[in-house]
Design an enzyme around this catalytic site. Structure first.
Site, mmCIF file in Angstrom:
data_model
loop_
_atom_site.group_PDB
_atom_site.id
_atom_site.type_symbol
_atom_site.label_atom_id
_atom_site.label_comp_id
_atom_site.label_asym_id
_atom_site.label_seq_id
_atom_site.Cartn_x
_atom_site.Cartn_y
_atom_site.Cartn_z
ATOM 1 C CD GLU A 44 -2.734 1.033 2.766
ATOM 2 O OE1 GLU A 44 -3.596 1.742 2.857
ATOM 3 O OE2 GLU A 44 -2.381 0.066 3.414
ATOM 4 C CE LYS A 116 -7.285 1.027 3.517
ATOM 5 N NZ LYS A 116 -5.945 1.299 3.982
ATOM 6 C CB CYS A 150 -4.592 -2.293 4.122
ATOM 7 S SG CYS A 150 -3.872 -2.434 5.482
#
Length: 268
Positions: A44, A116, A150
């Site tokens: 990330e 995200k 994540c």
């Protein structure tokens, strides 16, 4: 169907130095290709570093910016697909930034782009806008590849959505911090098992600003077993995504067939 050999780069790179991180990515791609990998995944926000504070606005780039072109050149030079995290500047909405991941094919063409959807912590909530598309997919050598970032993988609904959409390999560039070691050690393998897919989880490592990243990157299979596992330090690990094993595992494990969606309405 032949296996898709997948390499995970576990590194935090150089904080705030995009050129240095592109060089690290290039060197990792060379090593991954030499090991027979057809896909390399970096963590990330790999291109910039994570703990960059207000520099995030200066270092953010559009999805087709100079760094994307540099990654495309790396992919072509080494003949493998490359996935990586970076801060994205939305060219259509002034001042809007996303925590994004992009997958570039071995021919240099963009394959998938993801923003995200579940932002974590004060830093991300301050600087980024959450994405609103849960399932992003493409295909590499007959393998259906999905993307998230994540914290997204810690939500079971997210991974289940990918399973129902037919994702075979879920790429998860990550910046997981201490004391959440349970995620790579337990959550990720269980997510892979309960959803009958592979998960490639590539983490940052070591201290960075106020953060302590824990490493432990893993390629988990549909049997809940890690095909590759890094330790705590800088590493490059390689494992195979085997479509034949995946098909056999799905036939043996009926979770998706035995679901009863009519019972789950109250969840949403």
């Amino acid at each position: 169907m032949p296996a898709l050999r997948t390499a995970l780069l576990q590194s935090s790179g150089e904080l705030g130095d995009v050129a240095a991180n592109l060089k690290i990515l290039d060197e990792a791609a060379a090593r991954a290709a030499a090991a027979g990998a057809g896909l390399l995944l970096a963590p990330e926000l790999f291109l910039t570093g994570y703990a960059i504070g207000a520099d995030i606005a200066r270092l953010a780039e559009p999805a087709d910016g100079p760094s994307a072109r540099a990654v495309a050149a790396i992919a072509v030079r080494h003949g493998l697909a490359v996935g990586y995290g970076y801060p994205e500047r939305d060219t259509e909405r002034h001042g809007v930034l996303y925590n994004s991941a992009q997958l570039i094919g071995a021919d240099g063409a963009p394959l998938a782009h993801y923003r995200k959807t579940h932002l974590f912590g004060d830093f991300e909530l301050r600087w980024f806008t959450a994405g609103d598309l849960a399932v992003v997919q493409t295909e590499i050598d007959g393998v259906t590849v999905g993307m998230m970032i994540c914290y997204d993988v810690e939500f079971p609904e997210n991974v289940r959505a990918h399973a129902l959409a037919g994702t075979d390999l879920l790429l998860v560039p990550t910046a997981l911090m201490h004391p959440a070691e349970i995620v790579p050690q337990s959550v990720v393998p269980v997510r892979a098992f309960e959803n009958q897919l592979y998960i490639a989880y590539a983490n940052r490592t070591g201290p960075e600003g106020a953060f302590e990243f824990v490493g432990l990157s893993a390629l988990a299979g549909p049997d809940g077993v890690a095909r590759a596992r890094a330790g705590r330090g800088e590493d490059l690990v390689v494992g195979d995504v085997d479509p034949d094993f995946l098909a056999a595992s799905r036939a043996e494990n009926p979770y998706l067939r035995d679901r009863r969606p009519g019972l789950y309405g109250p969840l949403v």
